[in-house]
Design a protein around this motif. Sequence first.
Motif, PDB file in Angstrom:
ATOM      1  N   MET A   4      14.891 -20.307  -7.179  1.00  0.00           N
ATOM      2  CA  MET A   4      13.471 -19.961  -7.361  1.00  0.00           C
ATOM      3  C   MET A   4      13.209 -19.635  -8.835  1.00  0.00           C
ATOM      4  O   MET A   4      13.957 -18.886  -9.455  1.00  0.00           O
ATOM      5  N   SER A   5      12.142 -20.202  -9.399  1.00  0.00           N
ATOM      6  CA  SER A   5      11.835 -20.010 -10.806  1.00  0.00           C
ATOM      7  C   SER A   5      11.305 -18.605 -11.057  1.00  0.00           C
ATOM      8  O   SER A   5      10.887 -17.897 -10.140  1.00  0.00           O
ATOM      9  N   THR A   6      11.331 -18.224 -12.340  1.00  0.00           N
ATOM     10  CA  THR A   6      10.835 -16.898 -12.722  1.00  0.00           C
ATOM     11  C   THR A   6       9.340 -16.751 -12.429  1.00  0.00           C
ATOM     12  O   THR A   6       8.879 -15.694 -11.996  1.00  0.00           O
ATOM     13  N   ALA A   7       8.583 -17.832 -12.654  1.00  0.00           N
ATOM     14  CA  ALA A   7       7.144 -17.790 -12.393  1.00  0.00           C
ATOM     15  C   ALA A   7       6.858 -17.545 -10.916  1.00  0.00           C
ATOM     16  O   ALA A   7       5.959 -16.768 -10.561  1.00  0.00           O
ATOM     17  N   GLN A   8       7.616 -18.211 -10.037  1.00  0.00           N
ATOM     18  CA  GLN A   8       7.431 -18.012  -8.596  1.00  0.00           C
ATOM     19  C   GLN A   8       7.788 -16.589  -8.187  1.00  0.00           C
ATOM     20  O   GLN A   8       7.103 -15.969  -7.370  1.00  0.00           O
ATOM     21  N   GLU A   9       8.896 -16.070  -8.758  1.00  0.00           N
ATOM     22  CA  GLU A   9       9.301 -14.700  -8.443  1.00  0.00           C
ATOM     23  C   GLU A   9       8.233 -13.697  -8.885  1.00  0.00           C
ATOM     24  O   GLU A   9       7.927 -12.741  -8.172  1.00  0.00           O
ATOM     25  N   THR A  10       7.660 -13.931 -10.065  1.00  0.00           N
ATOM     26  CA  THR A  10       6.607 -13.047 -10.559  1.00  0.00           C
ATOM     27  C   THR A  10       5.377 -13.105  -9.664  1.00  0.00           C
ATOM     28  O   THR A  10       4.769 -12.080  -9.343  1.00  0.00           O
ATOM     29  N   PHE A  11       5.009 -14.314  -9.256  1.00  0.00           N
ATOM     30  CA  PHE A  11       3.842 -14.485  -8.391  1.00  0.00           C
ATOM     31  C   PHE A  11       4.054 -13.778  -7.055  1.00  0.00           C
ATOM     32  O   PHE A  11       3.160 -13.080  -6.557  1.00  0.00           O
ATOM     33  N   ILE A  12       5.242 -13.939  -6.475  1.00  0.00           N
ATOM     34  CA  ILE A  12       5.539 -13.305  -5.187  1.00  0.00           C
ATOM     35  C   ILE A  12       5.552 -11.790  -5.326  1.00  0.00           C
ATOM     36  O   ILE A  12       5.051 -11.051  -4.453  1.00  0.00           O
ATOM     37  N   SER A  13       6.109 -11.287  -6.440  1.00  0.00           N
ATOM     38  CA  SER A  13       6.136  -9.833  -6.647  1.00  0.00           C
ATOM     39  C   SER A  13       4.725  -9.274  -6.778  1.00  0.00           C
ATOM     40  O   SER A  13       4.431  -8.175  -6.281  1.00  0.00           O
ATOM     41  N   HIS A  14       3.828 -10.045  -7.414  1.00  0.00           N
ATOM     42  CA  HIS A  14       2.430  -9.610  -7.510  1.00  0.00           C
ATOM     43  C   HIS A  14       1.767  -9.588  -6.136  1.00  0.00           C
ATOM     44  O   HIS A  14       0.986  -8.671  -5.827  1.00  0.00           O
ATOM     45  N   LEU A  15       2.062 -10.592  -5.313  1.00  0.00           N
ATOM     46  CA  LEU A  15       1.505 -10.623  -3.957  1.00  0.00           C
ATOM     47  C   LEU A  15       2.006  -9.443  -3.132  1.00  0.00           C
ATOM     48  O   LEU A  15       1.238  -8.831  -2.375  1.00  0.00           O
ATOM     49  N   VAL A  16       3.274  -9.116  -3.272  1.00  0.00           N
ATOM     50  CA  VAL A  16       3.846  -7.988  -2.542  1.00  0.00           C
ATOM     51  C   VAL A  16       3.195  -6.683  -2.981  1.00  0.00           C
ATOM     52  O   VAL A  16       2.844  -5.825  -2.159  1.00  0.00           O
ATOM     53  N   GLU A  17       3.028  -6.535  -4.314  1.00  0.00           N
ATOM     54  CA  GLU A  17       2.386  -5.324  -4.812  1.00  0.00           C
ATOM     55  C   GLU A  17       0.935  -5.237  -4.343  1.00  0.00           C
ATOM     56  O   GLU A  17       0.457  -4.161  -3.956  1.00  0.00           O
ATOM     57  N   LEU A  18       0.224  -6.383  -4.353  1.00  0.00           N
ATOM     58  CA  LEU A  18      -1.158  -6.396  -3.877  1.00  0.00           C
ATOM     59  C   LEU A  18      -1.226  -5.994  -2.416  1.00  0.00           C
ATOM     60  O   LEU A  18      -2.100  -5.214  -2.013  1.00  0.00           O
ATOM     61  N   ARG A  19      -0.301  -6.515  -1.614  1.00  0.00           N
ATOM     62  CA  ARG A  19      -0.275  -6.144  -0.194  1.00  0.00           C
ATOM     63  C   ARG A  19      -0.047  -4.647  -0.030  1.00  0.00           C
ATOM     64  O   ARG A  19      -0.718  -3.983   0.770  1.00  0.00           O
ATOM     65  N   ASP A  20       0.907  -4.096  -0.790  1.00  0.00           N
ATOM     66  CA  ASP A  20       1.204  -2.667  -0.686  1.00  0.00           C
ATOM     67  C   ASP A  20       0.003  -1.819  -1.093  1.00  0.00           C
ATOM     68  O   ASP A  20      -0.317  -0.818  -0.442  1.00  0.00           O
ATOM     69  N   ARG A  21      -0.676  -2.234  -2.166  1.00  0.00           N
ATOM     70  CA  ARG A  21      -1.850  -1.479  -2.621  1.00  0.00           C
ATOM     71  C   ARG A  21      -2.960  -1.522  -1.579  1.00  0.00           C
ATOM     72  O   ARG A  21      -3.628  -0.515  -1.314  1.00  0.00           O
ATOM     73  N   LEU A  22      -3.194  -2.694  -1.000  1.00  0.00           N
ATOM     74  CA  LEU A  22      -4.224  -2.827   0.035  1.00  0.00           C
ATOM     75  C   LEU A  22      -3.893  -1.980   1.262  1.00  0.00           C
ATOM     76  O   LEU A  22      -4.776  -1.332   1.842  1.00  0.00           O
ATOM     77  N   LEU A  23      -2.622  -1.984   1.656  1.00  0.00           N
ATOM     78  CA  LEU A  23      -2.213  -1.193   2.819  1.00  0.00           C
ATOM     79  C   LEU A  23      -2.412   0.298   2.567  1.00  0.00           C
ATOM     80  O   LEU A  23      -2.854   1.030   3.459  1.00  0.00           O
ATOM     81  N   ARG A  24      -2.100   0.748   1.350  1.00  0.00           N
ATOM     82  CA  ARG A  24      -2.290   2.166   1.028  1.00  0.00           C
ATOM     83  C   ARG A  24      -3.765   2.534   1.042  1.00  0.00           C
ATOM     84  O   ARG A  24      -4.141   3.610   1.533  1.00  0.00           O
ATOM     85  N   ALA A  25      -4.600   1.651   0.495  1.00  0.00           N
ATOM     86  CA  ALA A  25      -6.039   1.915   0.498  1.00  0.00           C
ATOM     87  C   ALA A  25      -6.583   1.952   1.925  1.00  0.00           C
ATOM     88  O   ALA A  25      -7.363   2.846   2.287  1.00  0.00           O
ATOM     89  N   MET A  26      -6.170   0.976   2.746  1.00  0.00           N
ATOM     90  CA  MET A  26      -6.626   0.942   4.132  1.00  0.00           C
ATOM     91  C   MET A  26      -6.117   2.144   4.912  1.00  0.00           C
ATOM     92  O   MET A  26      -6.824   2.690   5.766  1.00  0.00           O
ATOM     93  N   LEU A  27      -4.889   2.571   4.619  1.00  0.00           N
ATOM     94  CA  LEU A  27      -4.328   3.734   5.302  1.00  0.00           C
ATOM     95  C   LEU A  27      -5.120   4.996   4.962  1.00  0.00           C
ATOM     96  O   LEU A  27      -5.385   5.826   5.839  1.00  0.00           O
ATOM     97  N   ALA A  28      -5.522   5.132   3.698  1.00  0.00           N
ATOM     98  CA  ALA A  28      -6.322   6.291   3.295  1.00  0.00           C
ATOM     99  C   ALA A  28      -7.655   6.318   4.044  1.00  0.00           C
ATOM    100  O   ALA A  28      -8.077   7.373   4.546  1.00  0.00           O
ATOM    101  N   VAL A  29      -8.324   5.152   4.135  1.00  0.00           N
ATOM    102  CA  VAL A  29      -9.593   5.075   4.861  1.00  0.00           C
ATOM    103  C   VAL A  29      -9.379   5.390   6.344  1.00  0.00           C
ATOM    104  O   VAL A  29     -10.168   6.120   6.967  1.00  0.00           O
ATOM    105  N   LEU A  30      -8.293   4.854   6.912  1.00  0.00           N
ATOM    106  CA  LEU A  30      -8.018   5.070   8.338  1.00  0.00           C
ATOM    107  C   LEU A  30      -7.745   6.542   8.642  1.00  0.00           C
ATOM    108  O   LEU A  30      -8.224   7.072   9.655  1.00  0.00           O
ATOM    109  N   VAL A  31      -6.997   7.209   7.769  1.00  0.00           N
ATOM    110  CA  VAL A  31      -6.686   8.628   7.990  1.00  0.00           C
ATOM    111  C   VAL A  31      -7.967   9.461   7.969  1.00  0.00           C
ATOM    112  O   VAL A  31      -8.189  10.317   8.842  1.00  0.00           O
ATOM    113  N   VAL A  32      -8.835   9.213   6.977  1.00  0.00           N
ATOM    114  CA  VAL A  32     -10.098   9.955   6.905  1.00  0.00           C
ATOM    115  C   VAL A  32     -10.972   9.637   8.116  1.00  0.00           C
ATOM    116  O   VAL A  32     -11.613  10.535   8.684  1.00  0.00           O
ATOM    117  N   PHE A  33     -10.986   8.356   8.522  1.00  0.00           N
ATOM    118  CA  PHE A  33     -11.784   7.960   9.685  1.00  0.00           C
ATOM    119  C   PHE A  33     -11.322   8.685  10.948  1.00  0.00           C
ATOM    120  O   PHE A  33     -12.149   9.184  11.722  1.00  0.00           O
TER     121      PHE A  33
END
Length: 253
Positions: free
Chosen positions: A1-30
Amino acid sequence: MSTAQETFISHLVELRDRLLRAMLAVLVVFLCLMPWASDVYDLLAQPMMRTLPQGTHMIATGVVTPFFVPVKVTMLAAFVIALPVVLYQAWAFVAPGLYAHERRLGLPLVLGSTILFLLGVAFCYFFVFGTVFKFIAQFAPKSITPAPDIEQYLSFVMTMFLAFGLTFEVPVAVILLVKTGVVSIAKLVEARPYVIVGAFIVAAVITPPDVVSQLLLAVPMCLLYEAGIIIARLISKDRESSTDEALERIESK
């Protein structure tokens, strides 16, 4: 796997984690607010209830509407309360890819736009609703008994909240246009008559067909446009003065 692909996948993973944390915060308050969902809706309905005749209540025409409408309102309230966490997750994802000067500008703009949006919503709730509903009640025929549907009321409130929240973002938009070099302050001043006409057109399209609500949206939009020009002019002067100081230091050396 190329470095560019690894970077892209790592960004997707981080985006998923950030979205999950944001959704979890909204869900807890709800979940924390859910036992008081009916009270949350009653709070939202207060401006309308104050203008209804004594003993009159809103109605629910759907079978499940009395349950789902308070749940929707509670979800919206949970999102607003958890907004600092949501914005922090968005900022933490974007900030590493920005230059230092972009980060210095970006964080105040994010905070400022959030505060201005909430101020717009608060202005709509505490001032506009009471004025508009009272104005409409005065024109209602004495032969009818107003009984607004709670789902239609929620739709109306959300439209007005969004309209006034975005209206209060005008200074941020003006500052961004100037800072990015898209338009100069002189051009913004020249466009003032067109902005005033456009503000009244937008207000006529978005708000109910009464003069009061249209004025309450158009006038703040024009004033906030002027505020954006003033702030942009001050920022430009500060930038020019700092540039002059830097040049003087270089020349002195």
